[in-house]
Design a protein around this motif. Structure first.
Motif, PDB file in Angstrom:
ATOM      1  N   ARG A 134     -28.049  -6.810  -5.341  1.00 56.38           N
ATOM      2  CA  ARG A 134     -28.964  -6.840  -6.491  1.00 56.38           C
ATOM      3  C   ARG A 134     -29.250  -8.253  -7.002  1.00 56.38           C
ATOM      4  NH1 ARG A 134     -26.627  -1.650  -9.934  1.00 56.38           N
ATOM      5  NH2 ARG A 134     -26.861  -0.129  -8.262  1.00 56.38           N
ATOM      6  N   ASP A 165     -40.328  -1.631  -4.006  1.00 55.27           N
ATOM      7  CA  ASP A 165     -39.930  -1.633  -5.419  1.00 55.27           C
ATOM      8  C   ASP A 165     -40.621  -2.746  -6.199  1.00 55.27           C
ATOM      9  OD1 ASP A 165     -38.268   0.568  -5.111  1.00 55.27           O
ATOM     10  OD2 ASP A 165     -36.552  -0.653  -4.543  1.00 55.27           O
ATOM     11  N   HIS A 166     -41.928  -2.588  -6.368  1.00 52.45           N
ATOM     12  CA  HIS A 166     -42.748  -3.533  -7.130  1.00 52.45           C
ATOM     13  C   HIS A 166     -42.159  -3.704  -8.523  1.00 52.45           C
ATOM     14  CE1 HIS A 166     -46.051  -5.909  -8.180  1.00 52.45           C
ATOM     15  NE2 HIS A 166     -46.950  -5.001  -8.472  1.00 52.45           N
ATOM     16  N   LEU A 167     -41.915  -4.951  -8.904  1.00 50.64           N
ATOM     17  CA  LEU A 167     -41.295  -5.268 -10.179  1.00 50.64           C
ATOM     18  C   LEU A 167     -42.335  -5.598 -11.242  1.00 50.64           C
ATOM     19  CD1 LEU A 167     -38.578  -7.703  -8.786  1.00 50.64           C
ATOM     20  CD2 LEU A 167     -38.201  -5.324  -9.462  1.00 50.64           C
ATOM     21  N   ASP A 177     -43.674  -9.271 -11.081  1.00 49.00           N
ATOM     22  CA  ASP A 177     -43.009  -9.504  -9.796  1.00 49.00           C
ATOM     23  C   ASP A 177     -43.321 -10.910  -9.270  1.00 49.00           C
ATOM     24  OD1 ASP A 177     -41.893  -9.307  -7.241  1.00 49.00           O
ATOM     25  OD2 ASP A 177     -42.450  -7.202  -7.054  1.00 49.00           O
ATOM     26  N   ARG A 229     -37.316  -1.659 -14.682  1.00 52.40           N
ATOM     27  CA  ARG A 229     -37.900  -2.920 -14.195  1.00 52.40           C
ATOM     28  C   ARG A 229     -38.847  -2.686 -13.026  1.00 52.40           C
ATOM     29  NH1 ARG A 229     -32.695  -2.866 -12.170  1.00 52.40           N
ATOM     30  NH2 ARG A 229     -32.454  -3.142  -9.898  1.00 52.40           N
ATOM     31  N   PHE A 230     -38.801  -1.493 -12.445  1.00 55.23           N
ATOM     32  CA  PHE A 230     -39.700  -1.151 -11.352  1.00 55.23           C
ATOM     33  C   PHE A 230     -41.010  -0.596 -11.911  1.00 55.23           C
ATOM     34  CE2 PHE A 230     -35.584  -0.166  -8.932  1.00 55.23           C
ATOM     35  CZ  PHE A 230     -35.487  -1.465  -8.461  1.00 55.23           C
ATOM     36  N   HIS A 235     -43.114   1.414 -10.524  1.00 52.52           N
ATOM     37  CA  HIS A 235     -43.304   2.848 -10.282  1.00 52.52           C
ATOM     38  C   HIS A 235     -42.524   3.689 -11.288  1.00 52.52           C
ATOM     39  CE1 HIS A 235     -39.616   2.244  -7.769  1.00 52.52           C
ATOM     40  NE2 HIS A 235     -39.329   3.471  -8.168  1.00 52.52           N
ATOM     41  N   GLU A 236     -41.379   3.198 -11.766  1.00 49.71           N
ATOM     42  CA  GLU A 236     -40.639   3.960 -12.775  1.00 49.71           C
ATOM     43  C   GLU A 236     -41.339   3.902 -14.130  1.00 49.71           C
ATOM     44  OE1 GLU A 236     -38.536   6.105 -12.439  1.00 49.71           O
ATOM     45  OE2 GLU A 236     -37.446   5.720 -10.583  1.00 49.71           O
TER      46      GLU A 236
END
Length: 338
Positions: A106, A131-133, A136, A197-198, A200-201
């Motif tokens: 991580r 996992d696009h941040l 980013d 932080r993602f 998509h979430e």
């Protein structure tokens, strides 16, 4: 026996080394008859050209890189990641490209250092990014390094893409889940998501909240990390809260859903009679669990194949393009069918 060389093949066939090289690498410059003679002899001798030599002749490394910034133990047990990688490998194998995989935990500095080393040593021709941040930094870094890349799983924006990638309608997925729970009579639900932080979430959280609000439903939000224990702890916390209990829990992946089931069992809570469960990812875990778990079928193998195909197309043509993933389907099972 020593491995035959291109010069040796040329001598056996009475042709030039250049002709042998053209034939073996699928390049123009030789007739089909000559190409067939070269390939037949190579097959007879069980001979393959050196991968490094082929890469030099094409000015390519012949490899695609993937850096996974997550706990290796989690990746090894998460069916979604394994299916995604299998889909990627399928396309790369068809294109005679190798997959270079690095798991760096991580620490974002380790991911950045890996990209810089790959670019400096010309280890890979391009990379797939997951996992696009939020904010980013990786697209700008990869652009600076001159490293072609494809970003997998970004939200759909309706505007031309700045870089190649696959997109997912996370709001539609959220609506599919919430509508199912609303139709089943649930009015107070929990959403155990992955890290916020993602991107998509963030999109999933917003989608669940907005669709639930449209039906007058209450959503209790819980942020976790996709691990089995995280799902277990989330349920323990949610059900021990002094507030009005939830009647359904939506988990961000199948491992957390399994952890939630274990927690319900330990507390003596019946699923789905007392608490229903939905997973955002479907897998063998969901099918074999008791009770079996309702889940979104998102077909990660297909997603991996599409992402890898976009990267190979980018390497061949330089064309920036985005491809939308098909809408997920909800597979209804016993965990919500009470």
């Amino acid at each position: 026996m020593a491995k035959e060389t291109i010069a040796g093949l040329a001598k056996r066939l009475g042709i030039s080394k250049a002709s042998v090289s053209y034939a073996l690498n699928g390049q123009p410059g030789v007739s089909e008859v000559t190409r067939r003679r070269v390939l037949d002899l190579a097959e007879e001798l069980d001979w393959y050209p050196s991968a490094s030599a082929r890469a030099l002749s094409r000015s390519r490394a012949g490899a695609v890189g993937v850096v996974l910034s997550a706990d290796p133990l989690l990746i090894g047990t998460e069916p979604y990641s394994m299916a995604l990688l299998a889909g990627i490998e399928t396309v790369l194998a068809e294109g005679d490209m190798a997959l270079m995989l690095r798991m760096v935990g991580r620490d974002p500095a380790q991911e950045r250092a890996t990209y810089e080393r790959w670019a400096g040593e010309r280890k890979v021709d391009g990379v797939l990014v997951f996992d696009h941040l939020l904010d980013d930094p990786r697209p700008a870094l990869l652009d600076r390094l001159g490293m072609p890349f494809v970003l997998h799983g970004a939200p759909e924006t309706g505007v031309p893409p700045a870089f190649s990638g696959t997109t997912t309608d996370h709001a539609a997925d959220a609506a599919t889940i919430v509508e199912h729970l609303h139709d089943a009579g649930h009015r107070r639900i929990a959403h155990v998501s992955g890290p916020h932080r993602f991107v998509h979430e963030e999109e999933r959280v917003r989608g669940v909240r907005e669709r639930a609000a449209a039906h007058g439903m209450v959503v209790v939000q819980y942020e976790a990390d996709y691990a089995l224990l995280a799902g277990h702890d989330a349920v323990m916390t949610l059900l021990r809260a002094r507030e009005e209990p939830v009647t359904a829990v939506v988990f961000g992946n199948d491992l957390m859903a399994m952890g939630g089931l274990l927690a319900l069992r330990g507390l003596g809570v019946r699923c789905p009679d007392d608490v229903a469960i939905v997973s955002w990812d479907d897998s063998l875990h969901c099918r074999l669990a008791s009770p079996s778990v309702t889940a979104l079928s998102r077909n990660p193998g297909t997603q991996g194949r599409v992402a890898a195909g976009l990267l190979l197309a980018l390497l061949d043509t330089g064309l920036v393009q985005a491809e939308s993933m098909p809408h997920s389907e909800l597979v209804v099972r016993s965990s919500t069918a009470g």
